[in-house]
Write a protein that holds these residues in place. Structure first.
Motif, PDB file in Angstrom:
ATOM      1  N   GLU A   1      51.219 -17.873 -15.364  1.00  0.00           N
ATOM      2  CA  GLU A   1      50.734 -19.216 -15.065  1.00  0.00           C
ATOM      3  C   GLU A   1      51.242 -19.639 -13.694  1.00  0.00           C
ATOM      4  OE1 GLU A   1      51.893 -21.830 -18.197  1.00  0.00           O
ATOM      5  OE2 GLU A   1      50.841 -20.700 -19.748  1.00  0.00           O
ATOM      6  N   HIS A   2      50.368 -20.277 -12.924  1.00  0.00           N
ATOM      7  CA  HIS A   2      50.734 -20.763 -11.587  1.00  0.00           C
ATOM      8  C   HIS A   2      50.127 -22.141 -11.359  1.00  0.00           C
ATOM      9  CE1 HIS A   2      52.551 -17.131  -9.762  1.00  0.00           C
ATOM     10  NE2 HIS A   2      51.773 -16.490 -10.626  1.00  0.00           N
ATOM     11  N   SER A   3      50.773 -22.900 -10.485  1.00  0.00           N
ATOM     12  CA  SER A   3      50.237 -24.196 -10.093  1.00  0.00           C
ATOM     13  C   SER A   3      49.521 -24.028  -8.761  1.00  0.00           C
ATOM     14  CB  SER A   3      51.369 -25.219  -9.959  1.00  0.00           C
ATOM     15  OG  SER A   3      50.855 -26.474  -9.579  1.00  0.00           O
ATOM     16  N   ILE A   4      48.220 -24.332  -8.756  1.00  0.00           N
ATOM     17  CA  ILE A   4      47.400 -24.176  -7.557  1.00  0.00           C
ATOM     18  C   ILE A   4      46.634 -25.479  -7.320  1.00  0.00           C
ATOM     19  CG2 ILE A   4      45.552 -22.839  -6.464  1.00  0.00           C
ATOM     20  CD1 ILE A   4      46.241 -20.538  -8.391  1.00  0.00           C
ATOM     21  N   ASN A   5      46.859 -26.087  -6.142  1.00  0.00           N
ATOM     22  CA  ASN A   5      46.178 -27.346  -5.817  1.00  0.00           C
ATOM     23  C   ASN A   5      46.322 -28.385  -6.927  1.00  0.00           C
ATOM     24  OD1 ASN A   5      45.303 -26.320  -3.350  1.00  0.00           O
ATOM     25  ND2 ASN A   5      43.416 -25.498  -4.235  1.00  0.00           N
ATOM     26  N   ASN A   6      47.559 -28.558  -7.394  1.00  0.00           N
ATOM     27  CA  ASN A   6      47.875 -29.546  -8.432  1.00  0.00           C
ATOM     28  C   ASN A   6      47.209 -29.268  -9.773  1.00  0.00           C
ATOM     29  OD1 ASN A   6      49.538 -31.132  -6.686  1.00  0.00           O
ATOM     30  ND2 ASN A   6      47.688 -32.054  -5.810  1.00  0.00           N
ATOM     31  N   LYS A   7      46.811 -28.041  -9.975  1.00  0.00           N
ATOM     32  CA  LYS A   7      46.239 -27.654 -11.274  1.00  0.00           C
ATOM     33  C   LYS A   7      47.050 -26.491 -11.842  1.00  0.00           C
ATOM     34  CE  LYS A   7      41.444 -29.130 -10.710  1.00  0.00           C
ATOM     35  NZ  LYS A   7      41.489 -30.073 -11.847  1.00  0.00           N
ATOM     36  N   ILE A  64      46.437 -17.019 -15.443  1.00  0.00           N
ATOM     37  CA  ILE A  64      45.820 -15.851 -14.804  1.00  0.00           C
ATOM     38  C   ILE A  64      45.934 -14.640 -15.734  1.00  0.00           C
ATOM     39  CG2 ILE A  64      45.860 -14.338 -12.776  1.00  0.00           C
ATOM     40  CD1 ILE A  64      47.258 -16.623 -11.261  1.00  0.00           C
ATOM     41  N   GLU A  65      44.798 -14.051 -16.037  1.00  0.00           N
ATOM     42  CA  GLU A  65      44.776 -12.865 -16.893  1.00  0.00           C
ATOM     43  C   GLU A  65      43.994 -11.752 -16.187  1.00  0.00           C
ATOM     44  OE1 GLU A  65      44.365 -14.239 -21.395  1.00  0.00           O
ATOM     45  OE2 GLU A  65      42.995 -15.369 -20.095  1.00  0.00           O
ATOM     46  N   LEU A 108      40.597 -16.545 -14.371  1.00  0.00           N
ATOM     47  CA  LEU A 108      41.389 -17.742 -14.063  1.00  0.00           C
ATOM     48  C   LEU A 108      40.928 -18.877 -14.976  1.00  0.00           C
ATOM     49  CD1 LEU A 108      41.321 -17.697 -10.142  1.00  0.00           C
ATOM     50  CD2 LEU A 108      42.883 -16.527 -11.691  1.00  0.00           C
ATOM     51  N   THR A 109      41.876 -19.471 -15.704  1.00  0.00           N
ATOM     52  CA  THR A 109      41.545 -20.547 -16.636  1.00  0.00           C
ATOM     53  C   THR A 109      42.336 -21.795 -16.292  1.00  0.00           C
ATOM     54  OG1 THR A 109      41.254 -18.875 -18.378  1.00  0.00           O
ATOM     55  CG2 THR A 109      41.384 -21.182 -19.069  1.00  0.00           C
ATOM     56  N   ASP A 110      41.649 -22.918 -16.152  1.00  0.00           N
ATOM     57  CA  ASP A 110      42.308 -24.191 -15.870  1.00  0.00           C
ATOM     58  C   ASP A 110      42.931 -24.719 -17.172  1.00  0.00           C
ATOM     59  OD1 ASP A 110      43.103 -26.711 -15.226  1.00  0.00           O
ATOM     60  OD2 ASP A 110      41.218 -27.346 -14.322  1.00  0.00           O
ATOM     61  N   ILE A 111      44.263 -24.731 -17.221  1.00  0.00           N
ATOM     62  CA  ILE A 111      44.951 -25.191 -18.443  1.00  0.00           C
ATOM     63  C   ILE A 111      45.726 -26.489 -18.169  1.00  0.00           C
ATOM     64  CG2 ILE A 111      45.143 -22.894 -19.483  1.00  0.00           C
ATOM     65  CD1 ILE A 111      48.067 -22.846 -18.430  1.00  0.00           C
ATOM     66  N   THR A 112      45.305 -27.234 -17.148  1.00  0.00           N
ATOM     67  CA  THR A 112      46.011 -28.462 -16.771  1.00  0.00           C
ATOM     68  C   THR A 112      46.107 -29.430 -17.939  1.00  0.00           C
ATOM     69  OG1 THR A 112      45.174 -28.218 -14.513  1.00  0.00           O
ATOM     70  CG2 THR A 112      46.086 -30.364 -15.126  1.00  0.00           C
TER      71      THR A 112
END
Length: 389
Positions: free
Chosen positions: A1-7, A11-12, A25-29
């Motif tokens: 998991e990474h924080s990119i542009n405040n989201k 990553i799998e 890439l899945t947005d899990i915000t």
């Protein structure tokens, strides 16, 4: 998991034929926000249960803390010990905001002392400017929302058995007799005994505390048993000392008990053991706290004493090992490389020693290298005081 542009992005990847791979890439915000919200609610729930389960203790704690903020000690060491002990007790109560606020303030004060050699006036200015009260009020607001305003407005209460009141009533009725002085003396002594608490009750918050700390540090420890006569009562003057024992129990978990792999390598039970026993011997209250961890590393302790300018090499060379053990009670001495909310400040153990000295007690340490350590506190009980005519 990474924080990119405040989201928050999960990553799998998956290997594919022909030397290719697929990246997902899945947005899990929103999921992370929900997880944090649930975690926060769970923490609040733990705080509410802890506070509600011992109303008197919390009401006294609130009064003592507010009094500390309004009237801070004029001695730096005392102020830091009090602050560190409040942090430990609030952590016991699972407080949400005040624990981390005190921890941050300790860091600010320690940096001020190290970098500019600040005096007590400057330290109190830092304390007032930081305004711990605002963080405490946030926690009190959460408690009020859950338990009602009436809970926080309550005063401490005592449960008194009917026989004790009947006994007092009987003595009051005898005041017309010639032995008035003796009866008054007995009545005042009985009133003092009513305010006494059992040692078991004072210590019984620690089994839960140890499991809380162990869980945070990912260590397995058997449930702590408080062993002693549950009917033994002592004066409330022992309570400040027993409150400071939170620092010793923290150290037992963080410094003493090793991780599971280390324990297995040393042919130990993979689950650690911490014990607490108490008894009365020859009008002394004796409390013994021990663990089956690694014991105190005297060499590491000595190096830390040199590093913190507490002792020099010549002084240490003339000390016996049993004398070096008592370095653990020195201010600003810690063998912990990392400072956490539970240990590493080098203040907690000195707070214990300070309270023992107030009670005219003494401390004995039995260190068993790689097998554990035992702290024995011997505290004289209060003798019945004569009443001046």
């Amino acid at each position: 998991e990474h924080s990119i542009n405040n989201k928050d992005i999960k990553i799998e990847y998956k290997l594919l034929p022909d030397d290719k791979f697929m990246l997902v890439l899945t947005d899990i915000t929103n999921t992370k926000k929900l997880e944090n919200k649930i975690k926060e609610q769970n923490q609040i729930q733990k705080m509410i249960v802890s506070v509600a389960s011992n109303k008197n203790d919390f009401i006294k704690l609130r009064f003592e803390f507010e009094n500390f903020i309004a009237n801070p000690s004029s001695e730096i060491k005392t102020l830091l010990r009090q602050l560190h002990t409040f942090k430990g007790i609030f952590a016991q109560k699972e407080m949400v905001n005040i624990v981390y606020a005190i921890h941050e303030l300790e860091t600010i004060i320690n940096n001020a002392i190290i970098n500019s050699n600040s005096n007590i006036t400057e330290i109190i200015e830092i304390l007032n400017k930081y305004n711990l009260e605002q963080y405490f009020q946030i926690d009190l607001k959460l408690i009020e929302e859950a338990l009602g305003k009436e809970f926080l407005d309550m005063v401490c209460s005592l449960n008194i058995d009917i026989d004790s009141l009947d006994n007092l009533e009987s003595k009051v009725k005898q005041l017309e007799s010639k032995e008035t002085y003796k009866i008054v003396e007995d009545i005042l002594h009985d009133f003092e005994k009513i305010k006494h608490e059992t040692v078991f009750h004072m210590l019984n918050t620690y089994p839960i505390s140890i499991q809380q700390i162990a869980q945070k540090l990912d260590k397995d420890i058997y449930p702590l048993e408080i062993v002693g006569d549950e009917k033994i009562k002592v004066s409330s003057k022992f309570k400040p000392f027993i409150k400071t024992l939170i620092h010793l129990f923290n150290n037992c978990v963080e410094h003493g008990i090793e991780d599971m792999e280390s324990r297995v390598e040393n042919d130990k039970d993979e689950i650690g053991t911490i014990e607490c026993k108490y008894e009365i011997i020859d009008n002394d209250l004796k409390i013994i706290i021990s663990d089956d961890g690694a014991g105190i590393n005297i060499d590491k302790l000595s190096q830390s004493a040199i590093k913190n300018n507490i002792k020099n090499s010549d002084e240490l060379s003339s000390m016996r090992d049993d004398e070096k053990l008592f370095l653990v009670f020195e201010d600003n001495l810690s063998t912990n490389e990392n400072i956490s909310t539970t240990a590493g400040r080098g203040v907690g153990m000195s707070a214990i020693k300070n309270e023992v000295e107030k009670l005219n007690g003494n401390i004995e340490i039995k260190n068993y290298t790689s097998k554990g350590v035992e702290f024995i506190f011997t505290l004289p009980l209060e003798m019945q005081k004569e009443i001046k005519r």
